[in-house]
Design a protein around this motif. Structure first.
Motif, PDB file in Angstrom:
ATOM      1  N   UNK A   1     -24.524  18.877 -90.331  1.00 19.72           N
ATOM      2  CA  UNK A   1     -23.563  18.081 -89.867  1.00 19.72           C
ATOM      3  C   UNK A   1     -23.637  16.393 -89.452  1.00 19.72           C
ATOM      4  N   UNK A   2     -24.838  15.722 -89.618  1.00 22.42           N
ATOM      5  CA  UNK A   2     -24.956  14.841 -89.528  1.00 22.42           C
ATOM      6  C   UNK A   2     -25.877  14.356 -90.489  1.00 22.42           C
ATOM      7  N   UNK A   3     -25.953  15.386 -91.622  1.00 21.62           N
ATOM      8  CA  UNK A   3     -26.410  14.611 -92.721  1.00 21.62           C
ATOM      9  C   UNK A   3     -25.127  14.031 -93.679  1.00 21.62           C
ATOM     10  N   UNK A   4     -26.632  12.561 -94.645  1.00 22.55           N
ATOM     11  CA  UNK A   4     -25.604  12.149 -95.097  1.00 22.55           C
ATOM     12  C   UNK A   4     -25.783  13.011 -96.398  1.00 22.55           C
ATOM     13  N   UNK A   5     -24.439  11.981 -97.042  1.00 25.53           N
ATOM     14  CA  UNK A   5     -24.005  12.415 -98.142  1.00 25.53           C
ATOM     15  C   UNK A   5     -24.557  13.220 -99.386  1.00 25.53           C
ATOM     16  N   UNK A   6     -25.980  12.299 -99.843  1.00 28.93           N
ATOM     17  CA  UNK A   6     -27.600  13.260-100.256  1.00 28.93           C
ATOM     18  C   UNK A   6     -28.157  13.792-100.420  1.00 28.93           C
ATOM     19  N   UNK A   7     -27.736  14.600 -99.139  1.00 23.26           N
ATOM     20  CA  UNK A   7     -28.504  15.511 -98.545  1.00 23.26           C
ATOM     21  C   UNK A   7     -27.612  16.683 -97.472  1.00 23.26           C
ATOM     22  N   UNK A   8     -26.223  17.017 -98.150  1.00 26.20           N
ATOM     23  CA  UNK A   8     -24.845  17.370 -97.319  1.00 26.20           C
ATOM     24  C   UNK A   8     -25.368  18.798 -97.785  1.00 26.20           C
ATOM     25  N   UNK A   9     -25.337  19.775 -97.271  1.00 29.71           N
ATOM     26  CA  UNK A   9     -25.570  21.542 -98.202  1.00 29.71           C
ATOM     27  C   UNK A   9     -27.026  21.844 -98.043  1.00 29.71           C
ATOM     28  N   UNK A  10     -27.647  20.714 -97.880  1.00 28.25           N
ATOM     29  CA  UNK A  10     -29.444  21.050 -97.584  1.00 28.25           C
ATOM     30  C   UNK A  10     -30.051  20.659 -96.325  1.00 28.25           C
ATOM     31  N   UNK A  11     -29.379  19.920 -95.467  1.00 31.02           N
ATOM     32  CA  UNK A  11     -30.300  18.917 -94.554  1.00 31.02           C
ATOM     33  C   UNK A  11     -30.022  20.606 -92.826  1.00 31.02           C
ATOM     34  N   UNK A  12     -30.990  20.873 -92.347  1.00 30.97           N
ATOM     35  CA  UNK A  12     -30.912  22.028 -91.746  1.00 30.97           C
ATOM     36  C   UNK A  12     -30.253  23.057 -91.726  1.00 30.97           C
ATOM     37  N   UNK A  13     -30.315  23.468 -93.201  1.00 30.78           N
ATOM     38  CA  UNK A  13     -29.420  24.800 -93.403  1.00 30.78           C
ATOM     39  C   UNK A  13     -30.327  25.528 -93.924  1.00 30.78           C
ATOM     40  N   UNK A  14     -31.678  25.355 -93.574  1.00 25.08           N
ATOM     41  CA  UNK A  14     -32.401  26.488 -93.187  1.00 25.08           C
ATOM     42  C   UNK A  14     -33.576  26.626 -92.605  1.00 25.08           C
ATOM     43  N   UNK A  15     -33.660  25.631 -91.236  1.00 21.46           N
ATOM     44  CA  UNK A  15     -34.732  24.768 -90.767  1.00 21.46           C
ATOM     45  C   UNK A  15     -34.824  26.755 -89.391  1.00 21.46           C
ATOM     46  N   UNK A  16     -35.785  27.182 -89.514  1.00 20.45           N
ATOM     47  CA  UNK A  16     -35.775  28.003 -88.547  1.00 20.45           C
ATOM     48  C   UNK A  16     -36.655  27.585 -87.281  1.00 20.45           C
ATOM     49  N   UNK A  17     -36.608  28.912 -86.413  1.00 16.96           N
ATOM     50  CA  UNK A  17     -37.529  28.383 -84.777  1.00 16.96           C
ATOM     51  C   UNK A  17     -37.760  28.199 -85.326  1.00 16.96           C
ATOM     52  N   UNK A  18     -39.386  29.126 -85.623  1.00 17.96           N
ATOM     53  CA  UNK A  18     -40.365  29.068 -86.090  1.00 17.96           C
ATOM     54  C   UNK A  18     -41.258  28.137 -86.359  1.00 17.96           C
ATOM     55  N   UNK A  19     -40.587  27.285 -87.702  1.00 20.36           N
ATOM     56  CA  UNK A  19     -40.276  25.731 -88.137  1.00 20.36           C
ATOM     57  C   UNK A  19     -40.378  24.695 -86.750  1.00 20.36           C
ATOM     58  N   UNK A  20     -39.405  24.157 -86.166  1.00 19.86           N
ATOM     59  CA  UNK A  20     -39.078  24.059 -84.856  1.00 19.86           C
ATOM     60  C   UNK A  20     -40.390  23.436 -84.429  1.00 19.86           C
TER      61      UNK A  20
END
Length: 373
Positions: A253-272
């Motif tokens: 929800x905070x992603x700028x337009x160039x990466x909307x739909x990509x940013x944060x969509x697949x970040x897992x707890x494992x990666x975090x």
């Protein structure tokens, strides 16, 4: 190069992770970039071991390993308060003081039409209304904007701002210190990495400290994450001006337009968990404090991160009755009972701190809930 041609949760070969774990347990400073990248791909038993090593590094790095620190603060957005009449920025500062805050954080650019002295005037107004509050304000792009509006150098503006009451600078807007990544996030409009570094180091040389950040979960790869952390450590060894490192995902929800739909969509707890653990271990000896961005991860993930290298919870983000507009964090607030419960689950004791990680004055210390028998 196409930055997005990788799967976020690709796991490293277990043999590579095991070899890197053996080396990091002996001497984190000896690891190569490839070994850190392998650790960022840890999972299962290897991830648990990585988190345990990071937590051991936390205990060695902080003065009180049994404490979970936090600061009592209020966040505000520049454009929302500069010309506000009800409440005014002075009202917000005074209420924050009466609520027990020790810090005001203000970020974001002035409106284009605002007065050339607008940034400096905000500092003076806040400091005048509540001189006991530490003012943590203005990211590098806003500092550059402030200097340009006044027709002076960044160094001269920072000196004026410090003398007017500015205490420290948010190290946000760093994103990932790679020109290609920053360009992808901004649609080609981001200033170069060297500009961000120059502003931050100038702030440090001007007698101001700053935070440091890593924003992950968009187009960057583990290689970029490692290079970013290396650059922050390099700056810290040169200036000693960073007070803490904050690692945070870019939420969709905070992603700028160039990466909307990509940013944060697949970040897992494992990666975090892996990113936080690696951040702690890579910065041993340079950074004492690793903060959890509690507004950007789930509560149960916060608990895991506090057992995997993080020592600090950040700010309470007080709303009060006046409820300042704080941008992305508007409406998010922790109370002392919640802090106590988080500390209890982490096996730690809550301890209030100032922005500079010192103990607050006795009359600024809030009564904490009793935790752990």
């Amino acid at each position: 190069m196409v930055l997005r041609e990788w799967a976020r949760d690709d796991l490293a070969p277990v043999a590579d992770v095991r070899a890197a774990l053996r080396r990091v347990a002996v001497d984190p400073s000896a690891l190569t970039d490839d070994e850190w990248v392998a650790l960022l791909g840890a999972d299962g038993d290897e991830l648990e071991e990585l988190a345990a090593l990071a937590d051991a590094a936390r205990r060695r790095s902080v003065s009180d390993p049994e404490a979970l620190t936090f600061v009592v603060n209020r966040n505000m957005e520049t454009a929302s308060v500069v010309d506000a009449t009800s409440p005014t920025v002075e009202d917000l500062a005074r209420e924050a003081w009466h609520l027990g805050a020790t810090e005001i954080c203000i970020q974001g650019p002035l409106p284009v039409e605002a007065d050339a002295d607008g940034y400096l005037d905000l500092i003076r107004r806040i400091h005048g209304a509540a001189p006991g509050l530490h003012l943590h304000a203005f990211r590098p792009p806003e500092i550059v904007d402030a200097a340009a509006r006044r027709g002076i150098t960044v160094a001269d503006f920072l000196t004026e701002a410090r003398d007017a009451g500015l205490g420290s600078v948010p190290g946000t807007a760093a994103q990932v210190l790679d020109d290609e990544v920053r360009s992808a996030l901004s649609g080609g409009m981001a200033p170069p990495v060297d500009d961000w570094v120059e502003v931050i180091t100038t702030a440090h040389r001007s007698g101001l400290f700053s935070t440091a950040t890593l924003l992950y979960g968009h187009v960057e790869t583990p290689v970029h994450q490692v290079r970013h952390l290396r650059r922050l450590v390099e700056i810290q060894r040169s200036t000693k001006g960073f007070s803490e490192l904050i690692v945070m995902p870019l939420l969709p929800q905070n992603a700028p337009p160039p990466v909307a739909g990509i940013a944060g969509a697949t970040v897992s707890r494992r990666e975090t968990r892996a990113v936080h653990a690696v951040a702690r271990l890579m910065t041993v000896g340079a950074f004492d404090h690793l903060q959890v961005a509690w507004t950007k991860v789930e509560p149960d993930t916060v608990d895991m991160l506090l057992r995997g290298g993080a020592d600090d919870l950040g700010g309470l983000l007080l709303d009060g009755l006046l409820r300042p507009d704080a941008g992305q964090e508007a409406g998010r607030e922790l109370d002392l009972d919640e802090v106590g419960a988080i500390a209890d689950r982490a096996g730690r004791t809550p301890r209030q701190r100032t922005t500079a990680y010192t103990a607050p004055p006795a009359d600024r210390t809030l009564p904490l809930p009793r935790v752990r028998a």
